[in-house]
Design an enzyme around this catalytic site. Structure first.
Site, PDB file in Angstrom:
ATOM      1  N   HIS A  54       0.858  -1.182   0.000  1.00 24.33           N
ATOM      2  CA  HIS A  54       0.000   0.000   0.000  1.00 24.33           C
ATOM      3  C   HIS A  54       0.900   1.240   0.000  1.00 24.33           C
ATOM      4  O   HIS A  54       2.037   1.198   0.487  1.00 24.33           O
ATOM      5  CB  HIS A  54      -0.884   0.021   1.238  1.00 24.33           C
ATOM      6  CG  HIS A  54      -1.948  -1.029   1.243  1.00 24.33           C
ATOM      7  ND1 HIS A  54      -3.014  -0.981   2.111  1.00 24.33           N
ATOM      8  CD2 HIS A  54      -2.128  -2.156   0.503  1.00 24.33           C
ATOM      9  CE1 HIS A  54      -3.804  -2.024   1.911  1.00 24.33           C
ATOM     10  NE2 HIS A  54      -3.270  -2.757   0.932  1.00 24.33           N
ATOM     11  N   GLU A  56       0.948   3.849   1.841  1.00 24.71           N
ATOM     12  CA  GLU A  56       1.437   4.235   3.164  1.00 24.71           C
ATOM     13  C   GLU A  56       2.615   3.380   3.599  1.00 24.71           C
ATOM     14  O   GLU A  56       3.608   3.897   4.124  1.00 24.71           O
ATOM     15  CB  GLU A  56       0.330   4.087   4.227  1.00 24.71           C
ATOM     16  CG  GLU A  56      -0.907   4.909   3.956  1.00 24.71           C
ATOM     17  CD  GLU A  56      -1.998   4.119   3.257  1.00 24.71           C
ATOM     18  OE1 GLU A  56      -3.168   4.274   3.663  1.00 24.71           O
ATOM     19  OE2 GLU A  56      -1.703   3.367   2.310  1.00 24.71           O
TER      20      GLU A  56
END
Length: 151
Positions: A54, A56
């Site tokens: 992801h 992040e």
């Protein structure tokens, strides 16, 4: 890169680049305590065949590598979509001071939706959370992407 670009506008650029790669359009930026961008990433789960890739997580990994530490005290994370539970846990583990995100995620969010990771008694670190930053633009990127998949 535009030196006057906000961290969220850079995260939106990363989200657009992710969409162009066929990834869900989510982008993330880590800034140091002085506000300088130290890492940026977009989703790469399909490209890397990695369910943890992801935006992040990739941005946190890069920022930690740059800092030479698994913790990023005083740093901020800017992300276009409310982090999922996995990413919220990583944000806590990294000791991110402030989390700024755009669109909320009623289906998979882990901050204000669903499990609300930072409200859990086992959460050891809770960042300051600011939501709704460039929300309309972030949500529009996601809506356009998913509408394109349904055609």
């Amino acid at each position: 890169m535009n030196p006057f670009a906000s961290p969220m506008s850079i995260a939106l650029d990363e989200a657009r680049a992710a969409a162009a790669r066929g990834e869900v359009p989510v982008g993330a930026v880590v800034t140091d305590p002085g506000g300088a961008v130290v890492a940026r990433a977009g989703n790469r789960t399909r490209e890397l065949t990695d369910p943890t890739a992801h935006a992040e997580i990739l941005a946190l990994r890069a920022a930690c590598a740059a800092a030479g530490s698994e913790r990023l005290p005083g740093h901020a994370l800017w992300v276009t979509l409310e982090p999922c539970p996995m990413c919220a846990a990583a944000i806590g583990f990294a000791r991110i001071a402030r989390l700024y995100y755009g669109a909320s995620d009623p289906k998979s969010g882990g901050v204000a939706q669903g499990p609300r990771v930072f409200a859990h008694p086992q959460c050891h670190h809770v960042p300051e959370v600011y939501d709704g930053i460039a929300e309309a633009e972030a949500a529009a990127l996601l809506t356009t992407f998913f509408e394109g998949l349904r055609r």
